[in-house]
Design a protein around this motif. Structure first.
Motif, PDB file in Angstrom:
ATOM      1  N   ARG A 126       0.844  -1.188   0.000  1.00  0.00           N
ATOM      2  CA  ARG A 126       0.000   0.000   0.000  1.00  0.00           C
ATOM      3  C   ARG A 126       0.880   1.238   0.000  1.00  0.00           C
ATOM      4  O   ARG A 126       2.040   1.204   0.444  1.00  0.00           O
ATOM      5  CB  ARG A 126      -0.944   0.012   1.197  1.00  0.00           C
ATOM      6  N   SER A 127       0.325   2.321  -0.524  1.00  0.00           N
ATOM      7  CA  SER A 127       1.009   3.603  -0.463  1.00  0.00           C
ATOM      8  C   SER A 127       1.036   4.089   0.983  1.00  0.00           C
ATOM      9  O   SER A 127       0.339   3.560   1.856  1.00  0.00           O
ATOM     10  CB  SER A 127       0.286   4.620  -1.344  1.00  0.00           C
ATOM     11  N   ASP A 128       1.847   5.104   1.238  1.00  0.00           N
ATOM     12  CA  ASP A 128       1.911   5.738   2.554  1.00  0.00           C
ATOM     13  C   ASP A 128       1.643   7.219   2.347  1.00  0.00           C
ATOM     14  O   ASP A 128       2.570   8.005   2.154  1.00  0.00           O
ATOM     15  CB  ASP A 128       3.274   5.494   3.196  1.00  0.00           C
ATOM     16  N   ARG A 150       3.319 -11.524   1.516  1.00  0.00           N
ATOM     17  CA  ARG A 150       4.241 -10.503   1.991  1.00  0.00           C
ATOM     18  C   ARG A 150       3.551  -9.147   1.968  1.00  0.00           C
ATOM     19  O   ARG A 150       2.611  -8.907   1.198  1.00  0.00           O
ATOM     20  CB  ARG A 150       5.529 -10.496   1.159  1.00  0.00           C
ATOM     21  N   LEU A 151       4.041  -8.228   2.814  1.00  0.00           N
ATOM     22  CA  LEU A 151       3.377  -6.940   3.045  1.00  0.00           C
ATOM     23  C   LEU A 151       4.403  -5.824   2.996  1.00  0.00           C
ATOM     24  O   LEU A 151       5.534  -5.994   3.465  1.00  0.00           O
ATOM     25  CB  LEU A 151       2.698  -6.943   4.417  1.00  0.00           C
ATOM     26  N   GLY A 152       4.008  -4.664   2.450  1.00  0.00           N
ATOM     27  CA  GLY A 152       4.974  -3.580   2.423  1.00  0.00           C
ATOM     28  C   GLY A 152       4.388  -2.252   2.007  1.00  0.00           C
ATOM     29  O   GLY A 152       3.192  -2.128   1.713  1.00  0.00           O
ATOM     30  N   THR A 153       5.255  -1.244   2.000  1.00  0.00           N
ATOM     31  CA  THR A 153       4.893   0.118   1.624  1.00  0.00           C
ATOM     32  C   THR A 153       5.612   0.528   0.352  1.00  0.00           C
ATOM     33  O   THR A 153       6.763   0.181   0.124  1.00  0.00           O
ATOM     34  CB  THR A 153       5.276   1.123   2.726  1.00  0.00           C
ATOM     35  N   MET A 154       4.906   1.336  -0.442  1.00  0.00           N
ATOM     36  CA  MET A 154       5.488   1.924  -1.635  1.00  0.00           C
ATOM     37  C   MET A 154       4.926   3.341  -1.756  1.00  0.00           C
ATOM     38  O   MET A 154       3.870   3.531  -2.340  1.00  0.00           O
ATOM     39  CB  MET A 154       5.142   1.082  -2.866  1.00  0.00           C
ATOM     40  N   MET A 155       5.608   4.318  -1.237  1.00  0.00           N
ATOM     41  CA  MET A 155       6.759   4.247  -0.360  1.00  0.00           C
ATOM     42  C   MET A 155       6.440   5.027   0.916  1.00  0.00           C
ATOM     43  O   MET A 155       5.746   6.032   0.853  1.00  0.00           O
ATOM     44  CB  MET A 155       7.998   4.874  -1.008  1.00  0.00           C
ATOM     45  N   ASP A 175       7.139  -6.673  11.457  1.00  0.00           N
ATOM     46  CA  ASP A 175       7.791  -7.868  10.920  1.00  0.00           C
ATOM     47  C   ASP A 175       7.629  -9.041  11.879  1.00  0.00           C
ATOM     48  O   ASP A 175       7.343 -10.170  11.460  1.00  0.00           O
ATOM     49  CB  ASP A 175       9.269  -7.586  10.663  1.00  0.00           C
ATOM     50  N   GLN A 176       7.802  -8.780  13.172  1.00  0.00           N
ATOM     51  CA  GLN A 176       7.589  -9.833  14.173  1.00  0.00           C
ATOM     52  C   GLN A 176       6.138 -10.303  14.159  1.00  0.00           C
ATOM     53  O   GLN A 176       5.848 -11.506  14.201  1.00  0.00           O
ATOM     54  CB  GLN A 176       7.960  -9.318  15.565  1.00  0.00           C
ATOM     55  N   MET A 177       5.200  -9.361  14.097  1.00  0.00           N
ATOM     56  CA  MET A 177       3.781  -9.702  14.100  1.00  0.00           C
ATOM     57  C   MET A 177       3.382 -10.554  12.900  1.00  0.00           C
ATOM     58  O   MET A 177       2.444 -11.349  12.973  1.00  0.00           O
ATOM     59  CB  MET A 177       2.938  -8.421  14.131  1.00  0.00           C
ATOM     60  N   SER A 178       4.087 -10.369  11.781  1.00  0.00           N
ATOM     61  CA  SER A 178       3.754 -11.096  10.552  1.00  0.00           C
ATOM     62  C   SER A 178       4.523 -12.394  10.411  1.00  0.00           C
ATOM     63  O   SER A 178       4.296 -13.142   9.448  1.00  0.00           O
ATOM     64  CB  SER A 178       4.057 -10.216   9.335  1.00  0.00           C
ATOM     65  N   GLY A 179       5.458 -12.658  11.307  1.00  0.00           N
ATOM     66  CA  GLY A 179       6.298 -13.835  11.149  1.00  0.00           C
ATOM     67  C   GLY A 179       7.352 -13.665  10.070  1.00  0.00           C
ATOM     68  O   GLY A 179       7.784 -14.640   9.446  1.00  0.00           O
ATOM     69  N   GLY A 180       7.768 -12.410   9.832  1.00  0.00           N
ATOM     70  CA  GLY A 180       8.844 -12.162   8.873  1.00  0.00           C
ATOM     71  C   GLY A 180       8.378 -11.988   7.448  1.00  0.00           C
ATOM     72  O   GLY A 180       9.024 -12.484   6.515  1.00  0.00           O
ATOM     73  N   ARG A 181       7.289 -11.223   7.244  1.00  0.00           N
ATOM     74  CA  ARG A 181       6.733 -11.062   5.890  1.00  0.00           C
ATOM     75  C   ARG A 181       6.725  -9.617   5.408  1.00  0.00           C
ATOM     76  O   ARG A 181       6.053  -9.292   4.435  1.00  0.00           O
ATOM     77  CB  ARG A 181       5.298 -11.604   5.855  1.00  0.00           C
ATOM     78  N   VAL A 182       7.488  -8.737   6.071  1.00  0.00           N
ATOM     79  CA  VAL A 182       7.392  -7.303   5.804  1.00  0.00           C
ATOM     80  C   VAL A 182       8.555  -6.816   4.949  1.00  0.00           C
ATOM     81  O   VAL A 182       9.676  -7.314   5.053  1.00  0.00           O
ATOM     82  CB  VAL A 182       7.330  -6.530   7.138  1.00  0.00           C
ATOM     83  N   GLU A 183       8.266  -5.820   4.106  1.00  0.00           N
ATOM     84  CA  GLU A 183       9.290  -5.127   3.327  1.00  0.00           C
ATOM     85  C   GLU A 183       9.052  -3.629   3.468  1.00  0.00           C
ATOM     86  O   GLU A 183       7.910  -3.178   3.506  1.00  0.00           O
ATOM     87  CB  GLU A 183       9.241  -5.566   1.860  1.00  0.00           C
ATOM     88  N   LEU A 184      10.137  -2.876   3.560  1.00  0.00           N
ATOM     89  CA  LEU A 184      10.048  -1.425   3.751  1.00  0.00           C
ATOM     90  C   LEU A 184      10.468  -0.707   2.486  1.00  0.00           C
ATOM     91  O   LEU A 184      11.641  -0.694   2.115  1.00  0.00           O
ATOM     92  CB  LEU A 184      10.936  -0.987   4.916  1.00  0.00           C
ATOM     93  N   GLY A 185       9.473  -0.123   1.805  1.00  0.00           N
ATOM     94  CA  GLY A 185       9.772   0.821   0.748  1.00  0.00           C
ATOM     95  C   GLY A 185       9.805   2.210   1.351  1.00  0.00           C
ATOM     96  O   GLY A 185       8.889   2.611   2.069  1.00  0.00           O
ATOM     97  N   ILE A 186      10.870   2.957   1.093  1.00  0.00           N
ATOM     98  CA  ILE A 186      11.028   4.261   1.712  1.00  0.00           C
ATOM     99  C   ILE A 186      11.594   5.253   0.709  1.00  0.00           C
ATOM    100  O   ILE A 186      12.474   4.915  -0.086  1.00  0.00           O
ATOM    101  CB  ILE A 186      11.921   4.164   2.976  1.00  0.00           C
ATOM    102  N   GLY A 187      11.027   6.474   0.744  1.00  0.00           N
ATOM    103  CA  GLY A 187      11.481   7.534  -0.148  1.00  0.00           C
ATOM    104  C   GLY A 187      11.613   8.850   0.594  1.00  0.00           C
ATOM    105  O   GLY A 187      11.306   8.948   1.785  1.00  0.00           O
ATOM    106  N   ALA A 188      12.046   9.864  -0.118  1.00  0.00           N
ATOM    107  CA  ALA A 188      12.330  11.158   0.504  1.00  0.00           C
ATOM    108  C   ALA A 188      11.069  11.957   0.804  1.00  0.00           C
ATOM    109  O   ALA A 188      11.096  12.871   1.625  1.00  0.00           O
ATOM    110  CB  ALA A 188      13.249  11.978  -0.399  1.00  0.00           C
ATOM    111  N   GLY A 189       9.950  11.623   0.152  1.00  0.00           N
ATOM    112  CA  GLY A 189       8.713  12.402   0.310  1.00  0.00           C
ATOM    113  C   GLY A 189       8.603  13.464  -0.767  1.00  0.00           C
ATOM    114  O   GLY A 189       9.603  14.038  -1.202  1.00  0.00           O
TER     115      GLY A 189
END
Length: 312
Positions: A35-37, A68-73, A92-106
């Protein structure tokens, strides 16, 4: 080619809306739900209002099982890096290790103004972004029992226990996989080469994909990193139909024109979309994030799973 689902809930979605899409994506075999942030809609009325990305992902961590779950971005302007490192490690702990972090400057000025979030100029945002990448990876990679310190221009940490740790340890920087993306010619490739597990290009054509992938590969080689360590990906808006009438209906539902989407997104019949995905694959792309804008149209995902996914 791995296909992932990418949503824009700031345009108007509840947690239950997102959960329904995530569960369907999980059942159909998509590689991830992202999902977007953002905190403000970009068109329409945005009702019932935006939701927080990491609050959402915490819920999905417990309400899904395998996807798997993550942010973009995630925007580096939204959170202090120490806080973000804790949040992501916890989810990540709550998911059992299924998280990815997409991160940008904004980049979205109006959401900062609307919710009282400081929005520095471009130079300072990228400085803060670079420091956040170093801090977050430093906190995660510090051995348990050790201490972490950082003295930057914008952030300072002293005697940090660098806890909690993510479940995942296989990322390039020793924790949750990091996604970096963007079209900048110099700073973005340099940061991706240094920190990223995955480099993503949002909403660009094949010609620019080849150009920017080349820049990042060169930046990696210049610091002695094998570019093949990175995963390469694109994000494109999705509009697939079994026939022209269905394509047109889905384009209208998201306020877009079919001809424009055929050029700028993944639009058309399943056969057309398969062909275009293969062209991106020929350029080195290994994942496609399918931007799904009509969250109520779960048949859209079912069509892709049945008629596109098996052929790419």
């Amino acid at each position: 080619m791995e296909l992932r689902v990418f949503t824009e809930p700031q345009q108007g979605a509840t947690y239950d809306d997102l959960l329904a899409v995530a569960l369907e994506a999980e059942q159909l075999g998509f590689g991830a739900f992202f999902r977007s942030d953002h905190y403000l809609h970009m068109s329409g009325d945005g009702l019932p209002g935006s939701t927080d990305a990491w609050t959402t992902l915490a819920g999905l961590a417990r309400d899904t099982s395998t996807i798997r779950l993550g942010t973009m971005m995630t925007s580096a302007t939204f959170r202090y890096p120490g806080v973000l490192a804790i949040q992501v490690a916890q989810v990540d702990q709550m998911s059992g290790g299924r998280v990815e972090l997409g991160i940008g400057a904004g980049w979205f000025t109006q959401e900062h103004t609307a919710y009282g979030i400081p929005f520095p100029d471009t130079k300072e945002r990228f400085e803060r972004y670079a420091e956040q990448l170093e801090l977050i990876t430093g906190l995660w990679s510090t051995p348990v029992g050790g201490r972490y310190a950082f003295d930057g221009a914008h952030y300072q940490l002293a005697d940090s226990p660098a806890l909690p740790k993510p479940v995942q340890t296989g990322g390039h920087a020793g924790g949750v996989p990091l996604l970096i993306g963007g079209t900048g010619a110099r700073k973005t490739p340099e940061l991706a080469a240094r920190y990223a597990d995955e480099f993503n290009l949002p909403f660009v054509d094949e010609e620019f994909t080849a150009l920017q992938f080349g820049r990042v590969r060169q930046a990696a080689e210049e610091i002695g990193r094998d570019p093949d360590e990175l995963t390469w990906s694109n994000a494109l808006v999705l509009c697939v139909g079994e026939d022209e009438a269905e394509v047109a209906r889905r384009a209208k539902a998201i306020g877009r024109e079919v001809d424009e989407l055929r050029v700028n997104g993944l639009a058309g019949t399943p056969e057309e979309v398969v062909e275009k995905i293969r062209r991106f694959g020929d350029l080195g792309s290994q994942r496609i994030y399918l931007q799904v804008l009509d969250l109520a149209d779960l048949d859209h995902l079912r069509l892709v799973a049945a008629e596109v996914m098996p052929h790419v």
